[in-house]
Write an enzyme that holds these catalytic residues in place. Structure first.
Site, PDB file in Angstrom:
ATOM      1  N   THR A  71       0.825  -1.212   0.000  1.00 56.96           N
ATOM      2  CA  THR A  71       0.000   0.000   0.000  1.00 56.96           C
ATOM      3  C   THR A  71       0.854   1.256   0.000  1.00 56.96           C
ATOM      4  O   THR A  71       0.623   2.185  -0.789  1.00 56.96           O
ATOM      5  CB  THR A  71      -0.954   0.000   1.199  1.00 56.96           C
ATOM      6  OG1 THR A  71      -1.908  -1.059   1.048  1.00 56.96           O
ATOM      7  CG2 THR A  71      -1.704   1.326   1.318  1.00 56.96           C
ATOM      8  N   ASN A 164      -5.755  -9.631  -7.607  1.00 56.62           N
ATOM      9  CA  ASN A 164      -5.853 -10.307  -6.315  1.00 56.62           C
ATOM     10  C   ASN A 164      -7.177 -11.016  -6.113  1.00 56.62           C
ATOM     11  O   ASN A 164      -7.254 -12.015  -5.400  1.00 56.62           O
ATOM     12  CB  ASN A 164      -5.634  -9.296  -5.179  1.00 56.62           C
ATOM     13  CG  ASN A 164      -6.563  -8.096  -5.283  1.00 56.62           C
ATOM     14  OD1 ASN A 164      -6.620  -7.432  -6.316  1.00 56.62           O
ATOM     15  ND2 ASN A 164      -7.281  -7.797  -4.216  1.00 56.62           N
ATOM     16  N   GLN A 192       0.561  -9.118  -5.939  1.00 57.03           N
ATOM     17  CA  GLN A 192       0.008 -10.464  -5.974  1.00 57.03           C
ATOM     18  C   GLN A 192       0.919 -11.423  -6.745  1.00 57.03           C
ATOM     19  O   GLN A 192       0.803 -12.642  -6.602  1.00 57.03           O
ATOM     20  CB  GLN A 192      -1.378 -10.442  -6.628  1.00 57.03           C
ATOM     21  CG  GLN A 192      -2.290 -11.584  -6.225  1.00 57.03           C
ATOM     22  CD  GLN A 192      -2.743 -11.485  -4.783  1.00 57.03           C
ATOM     23  OE1 GLN A 192      -2.803 -10.403  -4.219  1.00 57.03           O
ATOM     24  NE2 GLN A 192      -3.057 -12.615  -4.170  1.00 57.03           N
ATOM     25  N   GLY A 213       5.924  -8.091   1.205  1.00 56.64           N
ATOM     26  CA  GLY A 213       6.562  -9.245   1.806  1.00 56.64           C
ATOM     27  C   GLY A 213       5.645 -10.343   2.279  1.00 56.64           C
ATOM     28  O   GLY A 213       5.973 -11.529   2.159  1.00 56.64           O
ATOM     29  N   THR A 250      14.549   5.765   9.881  1.00 56.27           N
ATOM     30  CA  THR A 250      15.579   4.769  10.169  1.00 56.27           C
ATOM     31  C   THR A 250      15.210   3.437   9.523  1.00 56.27           C
ATOM     32  O   THR A 250      14.116   2.919   9.748  1.00 56.27           O
ATOM     33  CB  THR A 250      15.731   4.576  11.692  1.00 56.27           C
ATOM     34  OG1 THR A 250      16.028   5.837  12.294  1.00 56.27           O
ATOM     35  CG2 THR A 250      16.832   3.577  12.013  1.00 56.27           C
ATOM     36  N   CYS A 338      -7.965  -6.827   1.786  1.00 55.96           N
ATOM     37  CA  CYS A 338      -7.534  -5.524   2.296  1.00 55.96           C
ATOM     38  C   CYS A 338      -8.697  -4.556   2.503  1.00 55.96           C
ATOM     39  O   CYS A 338      -8.512  -3.453   3.001  1.00 55.96           O
ATOM     40  CB  CYS A 338      -6.521  -4.898   1.342  1.00 55.96           C
ATOM     41  SG  CYS A 338      -5.026  -5.888   1.141  1.00 55.96           S
TER      42      CYS A 338
END
Length: 399
Positions: A71, A164, A192, A213, A250, A338
């Protein structure tokens, strides 16, 4: 025992990925921007992860940007490219009045909400016109319509690599060629696809590409954006200038390491896993259509993701079916995972020309490991049991 049939939630994170991440969550926890020894160790791990991911996605290390997921990657690509266009327009035209023809975002009618809502945001706040390119009854983008629209001018075109909700693999390479001939850059949502089928960023010739991931076994909250140097982009997060100045903050070194290891595992398994998954998928599709004669397969029957089977059950409320299947130990999905709390019909199925009633009966079964014959039998038994519980009578049933 629960049978998990939502690939995004099914298999968890492998021991190999966890073991690779642990050192960077414990003794090697330093900031990779630090110049001391531990910081340099973290920086080397971050660089190695970037190189590994680039190799597996057909990219270069300096084209990899780490994000929090698909996203965010979609948002950064679409908004970032459009905002760079706005900045350049102001520089050349003052009030940007000269770029009205090109201030358009083209998206396929079946894009993920992360893409569609990013485009809508650009419309709401910067006046971009959002043009939805139609798809056929199997969710394939209409390339002729795309060609017609890109020649009218556009800032960016967005074409997903694989859908998806119905599993259709899109003709992305041809779409990119059409757009580039008209001078329009292309963003590819490969969330996907990455880790499931081969993804080659340079071979596709896309300008940006996203991956997530958790789709290939890394922890949730980790994403990738591939970006070619030829396309301008404005950052959405201001700060210390990490990730080439495009994603300050970071770096999540452990996350990057986990992403790299999970993607490497997924890609190394593809040559043997894809045909096995395709066979398992086709056996499941045939079993469901045989057991439930009124069910219909959605998406392209041939050019589809290997571990993806999607159906509509006209006359059935998919949410009710999903809930009852869950009580029988079978976890599947309805529509996009989602879209939280959504009661509307899936927009992908509506764009395919399906009625709202039929679209609300959609069910998706996805998996990263092949199904056994016992698994298929459990699915059919559970499906028939749930339909009976919902007072649906099926004639000519052969379990």
């Amino acid at each position: 025992m629960t049978l998990y049939l939502d690939a995004a939630a099914s298999d968890g994170v492998s021991d190999t990925v966890i073991e690779a991440m642990i050192p960077f969550l414990t003794q090697a926890y330093a900031n990779p921007s630090s110049v001391h020894t531990d910081g340099k160790t973290a920086a080397r791990a971050l660089s190695a992860a970037r190189e590994s991911i680039a190799q597996n996605l057909g990219s270069r290390p300096n084209e990899i940007i780490f994000t929090s997921g698909g996203t965010e990657s979609d948002n950064l690509a679409i908004k970032g490219i459009a905002l760079a266009h706005v900045r350049n327009s102001h520089a050349h035209h003052g009030d940007a009045s000269g770029d009205s023809r090109s201030r358009r975002i083209l998206i396929s009618a079946v894009e993920h909400p992360a893409v569609a809502e990013s485009a809508q945001w650009l419309h709401d706040f910067f006046g971009f016109e959002v043009v939805r390119i139609p798809v056929d009854a199997q969710a394939r983008i209409d390339l002729e319509a795309l060609q017609e629209e890109v020649h009218k001018g556009a800032t960016l075109a967005c074409v997903m690599m694989a859908n998806n909700e119905v599993g259709t693999i899109e003709p992305v390479k041809e779409a990119v060629r059409i757009c580039h001939e008209a001078g329009v850059p292309v963003h590819v949502d490969a969330v996907q696809a990455a880790g499931t089928i081969p993804v080659d960023f340079h071979d596709l010739d896309a300008d940006t590409l996203t991956a997530s991931g958790h789709k290939f076994g890394a922890p949730k909250g980790l994403g990738i954006l591939c970006k070619r140097s030829r396309v301008g982009m404005e950052p959405l997060i201001s700060g210390g200038g990490q990730e080439g100045g495009l994603r300050s903050g970071t770096p999540n070194v452990a996350g990057a390491v986990g992403l790299a290891v999970a993607l490497q595992e997924a890609c190394s398994r593809m040559p043997t896993m894809i045909p096995t998954l395709e066979s398992s998928r086709d056996e499941l599709i045939n079993a469901v259509l045989h057991a439930v004669p009124f069910a219909r397969l959605t998406g392209d029957p041939n050019s589809r993701l290997p571990g993806h089977a999607s159906f509509v059950f006209p006359g059935i409320n998919a949410e009710a079916l999903l809930v009852d299947l869950d009580t029988r130990g079978i976890e599947v999905s309805s529509g996009s995972a989602c879209a939280i709390g959504r009661s509307k019909a899936p927009s992908t199925l509506l764009a395919m020309g399906m009625s709202e009633t039929d679209a609300k009966s959609a069910l998706r079964i996805s998996f990263r490991e092949p199904l056994s014959s016992n698994d298929r039998e459990s699915i059919i038994k559970g499906l028939l049991g749930s339909l009976a519980e919902l007072h649906i009578t099926i004639s000519h049933v052969h379990a």
